[in-house]
Design an enzyme around this catalytic site. Structure first.
Site, PDB file in Angstrom:
ATOM      1  N   SER A  11       0.664  -1.251  -0.040  1.00 35.11           N
ATOM      2  CA  SER A  11      -0.063   0.088  -0.026  1.00 35.11           C
ATOM      3  C   SER A  11       0.651   1.156   0.057  1.00 35.11           C
ATOM      4  O   SER A  11       2.105   1.171   0.348  1.00 35.11           O
ATOM      5  CB  SER A  11      -0.805  -0.081   1.082  1.00 35.11           C
ATOM      6  OG  SER A  11      -1.417   1.361   1.574  1.00 35.11           O
ATOM      7  N   TYR A  20      -3.270   0.522  10.586  1.00 38.58           N
ATOM      8  CA  TYR A  20      -3.243   0.172   9.364  1.00 38.58           C
ATOM      9  C   TYR A  20      -1.926   0.649   8.779  1.00 38.58           C
ATOM     10  O   TYR A  20      -1.083  -0.170   8.256  1.00 38.58           O
ATOM     11  CB  TYR A  20      -4.180   0.911   8.330  1.00 38.58           C
ATOM     12  CG  TYR A  20      -4.093   0.251   6.811  1.00 38.58           C
ATOM     13  CD1 TYR A  20      -4.789  -0.842   6.458  1.00 38.58           C
ATOM     14  CD2 TYR A  20      -3.647   1.167   5.802  1.00 38.58           C
ATOM     15  CE1 TYR A  20      -4.565  -1.310   5.162  1.00 38.58           C
ATOM     16  CE2 TYR A  20      -3.818   0.665   4.599  1.00 38.58           C
ATOM     17  CZ  TYR A  20      -4.058  -0.604   4.181  1.00 38.58           C
ATOM     18  OH  TYR A  20      -3.941  -1.059   2.983  1.00 38.58           O
TER      19      TYR A  20
END
Length: 273
Positions: free
Chosen positions: A140, A153
């Site tokens: 990501s 996250y």
């Protein structure tokens, strides 16, 4: 002429929807045979008949070994593993969570996003070594930059980057390990059930303003139109291809719409404390 993955066999975790499903369809188009593992028994149903679907949870070593064994039984081998299943924390700041909420959400999010990747590799490495195959991890923009999510996250995706680099060393020379650092896209990516976010979807971030009817994409340079999962699949093909990336391991291709060149949105995230 065949595709870049002609004759290869791939297993994709979280392959029933979102970027996992898009990669599965792209791999099929490139000539691969594909298996997907997904914990939602309803989602893989709209995949083509040729795709092998296995129901399971990436936090379960037994489920992952069963997925690998079922894939090899059906197709005879395994060339490509795509650890992909994940959840998002919807930018939940540490200042908005209690200690108990943080503890529960940490266990759930890291269990899926990090442990799920490591367990998938443990289940598959023997078959991948036999074929001199490769692993392509879904990373990501949050693996490199802040504010791609909340503290949980971001920490999980930074952990996956370290995991990728260590595995690239541990599994060389027989298995290549690389990753694709995707940005936000229009998917059904959900949040932790422990925070009551399991019914939310990332697609809501791309919703239209009800008053103006205008799209409200994230502030990302290339996101005027490219927000569908299929727009992100090219690097997954490149990194899985023996002919086109045989000398590449430990690398991450950013497919995040240019977040690194965006500049600052705000000076600091805690101005309202």
């Amino acid at each position: 002429m065949g595709g870049w993955l002609e004759g290869d066999v791939a297993l994709i975790t979280g392959g029933g929807s979102g970027i996992g499903r898009a990669v599965a369809l792209r791999y099929l188009a490139e000539g691969a045979r594909v298996a997907v593992l997904d914990r939602d028994t309803g989602r893989p149903g709209d995949l083509p008949d040729g795709v092998l679907t296995v129901t399971g949870d990436v936090r379960s070593p037994e489920d992952l070994h069963r997925a690998v064994e079922t894939t090899v039984e059906r197709f005879g081998k395994l060339d490509i593993l795509v650890p992909n299943a994940g959840i998002w924390d919807y930018h939940r700041s540490v200042t908005r969570l209690t200690g108990e909420e943080l503890s529960d959400a940490f266990d759930e999010l890291f269990g899926i996003n990090v442990k799920g990747y490591l367990l998938a590799v443990e289940a598959a490495w023997r078959e991948l070594a036999a074929t001199r195959g490769s692993i392509v991890m879904t990373l990501s923009n949050a693996s490199f930059h802040t504010d791609g999510g909340g503290s949980l996250y971001t920490a999980s995706k930074h952990a996956c980057l370290g995991l990728l680099r260590q595995l690239a060393y541990e599994l060389a020379p027989k298995i290549r390990v690389n990753g694709v650092a995707t940005g936000g896209m229009r998917t059904q990516l959900s949040g932790p059930e422990s925070l009551g976010l399991h019914h939310r979807t990332l697609a809501a971030s791309f919703a239209r303003n009800e008053a103006s009817g205008e799209a409200q994409p994230p502030l990302i340079p290339l996101y005027d139109s490219s927000v569908e999962p299929e727009d992100f699949t090219g690097p997954y093909v490149l990194l899985a291809s023996r002919a086109n990336s045989a000398t590449v391991t430990g690398a991450v291709i950013p497919a995040d719409g240019g977040i690194a060149v965006r500049g600052f949105r705000t000076a600091a995230g805690g101005t309202g404390l």
